[in-house]
Design a protein around this motif. Structure first.
Motif, PDB file in Angstrom:
ATOM      1  N   ALA A 216       0.155  45.684  30.246  1.00 39.13           N
ATOM      2  CA  ALA A 216       1.394  46.163  30.858  1.00 39.13           C
ATOM      3  C   ALA A 216       2.624  45.972  29.972  1.00 39.13           C
ATOM      4  N   ILE A 217       2.555  45.038  29.040  1.00 38.91           N
ATOM      5  CA  ILE A 217       3.735  44.750  28.212  1.00 38.91           C
ATOM      6  C   ILE A 217       3.679  45.385  26.822  1.00 38.91           C
ATOM      7  N   VAL A 218       2.623  46.104  26.531  1.00 38.11           N
ATOM      8  CA  VAL A 218       2.458  46.706  25.206  1.00 38.11           C
ATOM      9  C   VAL A 218       3.615  47.661  24.934  1.00 38.11           C
ATOM     10  N   ARG A 219       4.209  47.509  23.750  1.00 35.78           N
ATOM     11  CA  ARG A 219       5.359  48.279  23.277  1.00 35.78           C
ATOM     12  C   ARG A 219       6.633  48.015  24.092  1.00 35.78           C
ATOM     13  N   LYS A 220       6.626  46.959  24.855  1.00 40.16           N
ATOM     14  CA  LYS A 220       7.793  46.576  25.659  1.00 40.16           C
ATOM     15  C   LYS A 220       8.131  45.100  25.428  1.00 40.16           C
ATOM     16  N   GLU A 221       7.542  44.517  24.397  1.00 40.31           N
ATOM     17  CA  GLU A 221       7.581  43.068  24.222  1.00 40.31           C
ATOM     18  C   GLU A 221       8.991  42.490  24.086  1.00 40.31           C
ATOM     19  N   PHE A 222       9.900  43.197  23.423  1.00 37.94           N
ATOM     20  CA  PHE A 222      11.235  42.638  23.220  1.00 37.94           C
ATOM     21  C   PHE A 222      11.982  42.485  24.543  1.00 37.94           C
ATOM     22  N   LYS A 223      11.956  43.508  25.359  1.00 43.07           N
ATOM     23  CA  LYS A 223      12.637  43.444  26.661  1.00 43.07           C
ATOM     24  C   LYS A 223      11.921  42.474  27.595  1.00 43.07           C
ATOM     25  N   VAL A 224      10.608  42.506  27.568  1.00 35.82           N
ATOM     26  CA  VAL A 224       9.833  41.592  28.421  1.00 35.82           C
ATOM     27  C   VAL A 224      10.083  40.144  27.998  1.00 35.82           C
ATOM     28  N   PHE A 225      10.195  39.905  26.698  1.00 35.71           N
ATOM     29  CA  PHE A 225      10.483  38.547  26.230  1.00 35.71           C
ATOM     30  C   PHE A 225      11.824  38.068  26.776  1.00 35.71           C
ATOM     31  N   GLU A 226      12.836  38.918  26.745  1.00 32.95           N
ATOM     32  CA  GLU A 226      14.152  38.555  27.296  1.00 32.95           C
ATOM     33  C   GLU A 226      14.026  38.192  28.780  1.00 32.95           C
ATOM     34  N   PHE A 227      13.247  38.993  29.506  1.00 31.69           N
ATOM     35  CA  PHE A 227      13.015  38.733  30.925  1.00 31.69           C
ATOM     36  C   PHE A 227      12.324  37.377  31.104  1.00 31.69           C
ATOM     37  N   ALA A 228      11.267  37.157  30.344  1.00 33.26           N
ATOM     38  CA  ALA A 228      10.510  35.903  30.434  1.00 33.26           C
ATOM     39  C   ALA A 228      11.371  34.705  30.074  1.00 33.26           C
ATOM     40  N   GLU A 229      12.236  34.890  29.098  1.00 33.44           N
ATOM     41  CA  GLU A 229      13.128  33.813  28.685  1.00 33.44           C
ATOM     42  C   GLU A 229      14.118  33.481  29.809  1.00 33.44           C
ATOM     43  N   LYS A 230      14.705  34.515  30.381  1.00 30.47           N
ATOM     44  CA  LYS A 230      15.695  34.283  31.443  1.00 30.47           C
ATOM     45  C   LYS A 230      15.077  33.580  32.651  1.00 30.47           C
ATOM     46  N   TYR A 231      13.856  33.966  33.004  1.00 25.23           N
ATOM     47  CA  TYR A 231      13.219  33.407  34.191  1.00 25.23           C
ATOM     48  C   TYR A 231      12.175  32.331  33.862  1.00 25.23           C
ATOM     49  N   ASP A 232      12.151  31.915  32.600  1.00 28.01           N
ATOM     50  CA  ASP A 232      11.304  30.820  32.139  1.00 28.01           C
ATOM     51  C   ASP A 232       9.839  31.003  32.566  1.00 28.01           C
ATOM     52  N   ILE A 233       9.283  32.160  32.204  1.00 27.92           N
ATOM     53  CA  ILE A 233       7.888  32.463  32.510  1.00 27.92           C
ATOM     54  C   ILE A 233       7.082  32.230  31.236  1.00 27.92           C
ATOM     55  N   TYR A 234       6.554  31.034  31.124  1.00 29.42           N
ATOM     56  CA  TYR A 234       5.901  30.573  29.900  1.00 29.42           C
ATOM     57  C   TYR A 234       4.772  31.491  29.433  1.00 29.42           C
ATOM     58  N   VAL A 235       3.866  31.860  30.328  1.00 26.25           N
ATOM     59  CA  VAL A 235       2.712  32.673  29.939  1.00 26.25           C
ATOM     60  C   VAL A 235       3.166  34.036  29.400  1.00 26.25           C
ATOM     61  N   LEU A 236       4.217  34.562  29.923  1.00 29.10           N
ATOM     62  CA  LEU A 236       4.747  35.842  29.466  1.00 29.10           C
ATOM     63  C   LEU A 236       5.414  35.697  28.095  1.00 29.10           C
ATOM     64  N   LYS A 237       6.129  34.599  27.899  1.00 31.79           N
ATOM     65  CA  LYS A 237       6.733  34.340  26.579  1.00 31.79           C
ATOM     66  C   LYS A 237       5.645  34.193  25.520  1.00 31.79           C
ATOM     67  N   GLU A 238       4.593  33.472  25.851  1.00 30.12           N
ATOM     68  CA  GLU A 238       3.488  33.275  24.909  1.00 30.12           C
ATOM     69  C   GLU A 238       2.814  34.599  24.555  1.00 30.12           C
ATOM     70  N   ALA A 239       2.619  35.448  25.535  1.00 29.53           N
ATOM     71  CA  ALA A 239       1.990  36.747  25.286  1.00 29.53           C
ATOM     72  C   ALA A 239       2.860  37.606  24.380  1.00 29.53           C
ATOM     73  N   CYS A 240       4.145  37.593  24.616  1.00 34.21           N
ATOM     74  CA  CYS A 240       5.065  38.354  23.760  1.00 34.21           C
ATOM     75  C   CYS A 240       5.073  37.787  22.348  1.00 34.21           C
TER      76      CYS A 240
END
Length: 108
Positions: free
Chosen positions: A22-46
């Protein structure tokens, strides 16, 4: 979830529910989201996606993430890409890097 478009939010949630693509080719924006909401598994995937896809075209954006979050493996990958492409890099972007990054990359 102010500041994020619906696609970024949806992709992040889909990833957390098991859709790893779901995050393929969207990693930069998804990383910002994960960072803001402190979603560790999502940050690691990005971060893993950044490591897999870093190249001379995106290295300046990724190296900033690597250094600001102290991702050691990502730093090393970015340093390698920068060193291998030092004659082909955009000088304006190169000059935009912090002194710490420049020293770490080119004064090894």
């Amino acid at each position: 979830m102010e500041g994020f478009d619906a696609d970024t939010i949806s992709s992040s949630i889909d990833f957390c529910y098991g859709n790893k693509s779901a995050i393929v080719r969207k990693e930069f924006k998804v990383f910002e989201f994960a960072e803001k909401y402190d979603i560790y598994v999502l940050k690691e995937a990005c971060c893993h996606a950044f490591e897999e896809n870093v190249c001379k075209e995106n290295v300046f954006e990724i190296v900033q993430i690597a250094y600001s979050h102290n991702f050691e493996e990502l730093k090393e990958k970015c340093k390698k890409v920068l060193a291998e492409n030092k004659g082909k890099l955009d000088l304006a972007k190169l000059n935009g890097l912090s002194k710490n990054v420049l020293i770490d990359v080119f004064c090894i």
